[in-house]
Motif scaffolding. Structure first.
Motif, PDB file in Angstrom:
ATOM      1  N   LYS A  34       0.848  -1.193   0.000  1.00 25.18           N
ATOM      2  CA  LYS A  34       0.000   0.000   0.000  1.00 25.18           C
ATOM      3  C   LYS A  34       0.886   1.246   0.000  1.00 25.18           C
ATOM      4  O   LYS A  34       1.958   1.251   0.572  1.00 25.18           O
ATOM      5  CB  LYS A  34      -0.904  -0.025   1.227  1.00 25.18           C
ATOM      6  N   MET A  39      -5.474   6.385  -1.713  1.00 20.05           N
ATOM      7  CA  MET A  39      -6.632   5.565  -2.104  1.00 20.05           C
ATOM      8  C   MET A  39      -6.253   4.593  -3.198  1.00 20.05           C
ATOM      9  O   MET A  39      -5.477   4.940  -4.100  1.00 20.05           O
ATOM     10  CB  MET A  39      -7.769   6.441  -2.600  1.00 20.05           C
ATOM     11  N   GLN A  40      -6.781   3.415  -3.097  1.00 26.85           N
ATOM     12  CA  GLN A  40      -6.589   2.409  -4.140  1.00 26.85           C
ATOM     13  C   GLN A  40      -7.892   2.249  -4.894  1.00 26.85           C
ATOM     14  O   GLN A  40      -8.952   2.038  -4.298  1.00 26.85           O
ATOM     15  CB  GLN A  40      -6.175   1.073  -3.531  1.00 26.85           C
ATOM     16  N   TYR A  41      -7.827   2.394  -6.192  1.00 30.58           N
ATOM     17  CA  TYR A  41      -8.996   2.233  -7.040  1.00 30.58           C
ATOM     18  C   TYR A  41      -8.876   0.923  -7.796  1.00 30.58           C
ATOM     19  O   TYR A  41      -7.900   0.710  -8.501  1.00 30.58           O
ATOM     20  CB  TYR A  41      -9.107   3.394  -8.028  1.00 30.58           C
ATOM     21  N   ASP A  42      -9.857   0.070  -7.618  1.00 33.49           N
ATOM     22  CA  ASP A  42      -9.838  -1.228  -8.310  1.00 33.49           C
ATOM     23  C   ASP A  42     -10.664  -1.193  -9.571  1.00 33.49           C
ATOM     24  O   ASP A  42     -11.605  -0.566  -9.730  1.00 33.49           O
ATOM     25  CB  ASP A  42     -10.336  -2.333  -7.384  1.00 33.49           C
TER      26      ASP A  42
END
Length: 114
Positions: free
Chosen positions: A2, A111-114
Motif C-alpha cells: 500500500k 486511495m486504491q482504485y480497483d
C-alpha cells in the motif's frame, strides 16, 4: 504494498533559527534516511518544498497566496512511501529526521482504485 504520503510539518521558528551547521545536519539526516528507505524498498519519491504556495479555490478559481508567515508550521516536504500496513509505515515514520527539530509527520494513505 500500500502507498502512503508522509507530509513533513516543520516548526517555522525552529527551522528559521537553525544554524548553517544544523541545517546541513538536517539535510544530511534526510539524505541518509532516504537511502535507508530506498534500500528497504519503501521509497517511491520524496522532495523538499519551498515556503510559498498558491491556492486556487472554488468554482470561480479564486487565486490567493498561501503558507503565510503567521503560521506556526508549514509543510516542508513529503515522502511517498510503500509498506505492507499502516503499522509498518508508522514505525518507519517514527525515524523521520524532521522529528529531531520539532517537526511532525502526517501519514495519509493513498486511495486504491480497483
Amino acid at each position: 504494498m500500500k502507498k502512503y504520503l508522509l507530509l513533513l510539518h516543520d516548526d517555522l521558528q525552529t527551522i528559521q533559527n537553525l544554524s548553517p551547521k544544523e541545517m546541513e545536519g538536517l539535510v544530511q539526516a534526510h539524505m541518509d534516511w532516504t537511502k535507508k528507505l530506498d534500500a528497504a524498498g519503501h521509497l517511491i519519491a520524496g522532495e523538499g518544498l519551498e515556503e510559498g504556495s498558491i491556492q486556487i479555490k472554488g468554482k470561480q478559481s479564486v487565486i490567493k497566496d498561501g503558507t503565510f508567515l503567521e503560521s506556526k508550521e508549514m509543510i516542508g516536504g513529503f515522502y511517498l512511501l510503500q509498506a505492507n500496513s499502516l503499522d509498518e509505515i508508522i514505525e518507519l515514520s517514527k525515524e523521520c529526521p524532521c522529528h529531531l527539530w520539532g517537526g511532525t509527520t502526517e501519514i495519509r494513505p493513498i486511495m486504491q482504485y480497483d
